[in-house]
Structure formats: structure tokens, C-alpha cells
Design a protein around this motif. Structure first.
Motif, PDB file in Angstrom:
ATOM      1  N   THR A   5       0.818  -1.214   0.000  1.00 43.98           N
ATOM      2  CA  THR A   5       0.000   0.000   0.000  1.00 43.98           C
ATOM      3  C   THR A   5       0.850   1.261   0.000  1.00 43.98           C
ATOM      4  O   THR A   5       0.451   2.268  -0.586  1.00 43.98           O
ATOM      5  N   GLU A   8       1.728   1.835  -3.557  1.00 45.55           N
ATOM      6  CA  GLU A   8       0.542   2.285  -4.285  1.00 45.55           C
ATOM      7  C   GLU A   8       0.218   3.746  -3.985  1.00 45.55           C
ATOM      8  O   GLU A   8      -0.125   4.509  -4.893  1.00 45.55           O
ATOM      9  N   GLU A   9       0.326   4.138  -2.718  1.00 49.84           N
ATOM     10  CA  GLU A   9       0.046   5.516  -2.340  1.00 49.84           C
ATOM     11  C   GLU A   9       1.049   6.482  -2.972  1.00 49.84           C
ATOM     12  O   GLU A   9       0.668   7.557  -3.433  1.00 49.84           O
TER      13      GLU A   9
END
Length: 104
Positions: A5, A8-9
Motif C-alpha cells: 500500500t 501504491e500511495e
């Protein structure tokens, strides 16, 4: 399946800044596009790392690959791009890691 994540961020933030119209050279914008898989104009048509540790690049409006800089200089420039668009140190590290992975 494991999803990173944090990566992805960081990619999402970079993509958002690109969509908002970040002020940068065409090469920097093309690098951001390459990292986020967003086609820019011009875009990076070919990029690779040579056995000697140099990054070679061909933009979409060019006919041949040309040497750009050393691999480590390229990663440093990616970090500078991240800092200029105000990414956190963690986000910058994620994007540099992505560039390192893609160029082997």
C-alpha cells in the motif's frame, strides 16, 4: 496476494501531481509518466540500463537510444523529482525503489 500500500500511495500521489500539471522539463514529466505508467507527450519509448551501469533512453520524438547518465545519477534525479513535488521521504524512497526495480 500481498499489496504494497505504501508503494501504491506513492504512485497515486505522483500520478495525481502529473495530472494536476506539474511544472517540469519534458524529460522529467516523461520520467514521471514512465514511473506511473501514464503516457505523456513526449513519452519514454525505451529506457534501459547498460552493462556498464549507464541509463540509455529514447524519447518518443527521437529515433535512437542515447546515453542519459549513470544509473545512480538517474536514481538521484528521481529522488529530486519526488522532493520537488513535495513527497515524503518514505514516498520518495518507494518511487526510487520502483525505478531501481524497473531498470534492474
Amino acid at each position: 496476494m500481498f499489496v504494497d500500500t505504501a508503494m501504491e500511495e506513492a504512485i497515486t500521489l505522483l500520478k495525481t501531481r502529473l495530472e494536476e500539471g506539474v511544472k517540469a522539463s519534458p524529460l522529467c514529466i516523461a520520467v514521471i509518466g514512465w514511473l506511473t505508467e501514464v503516457r505523456t507527450e513526449p513519452y519514454i519509448a525505451d529506457i534501459r540500463r547498460s552493462g556498464e551501469g549507464r541509463v540509455w533512453l529514447r524519447m518518443s520524438d527521437e529515433d535512437t537510444l542515447s546515453p542519459l547518465c549513470s544509473f545512480y545519477e538517474f536514481l538521484g534525479q528521481v529522488r529530486i523529482i519526488c522532493q520537488v513535488i513535495k513527497m515524503t521521504e518514505e514516498q520518495s524512497s518507494q518511487i526510487v525503489s520502483l525505478a531501481r526495480h524497473r531498470l534492474g
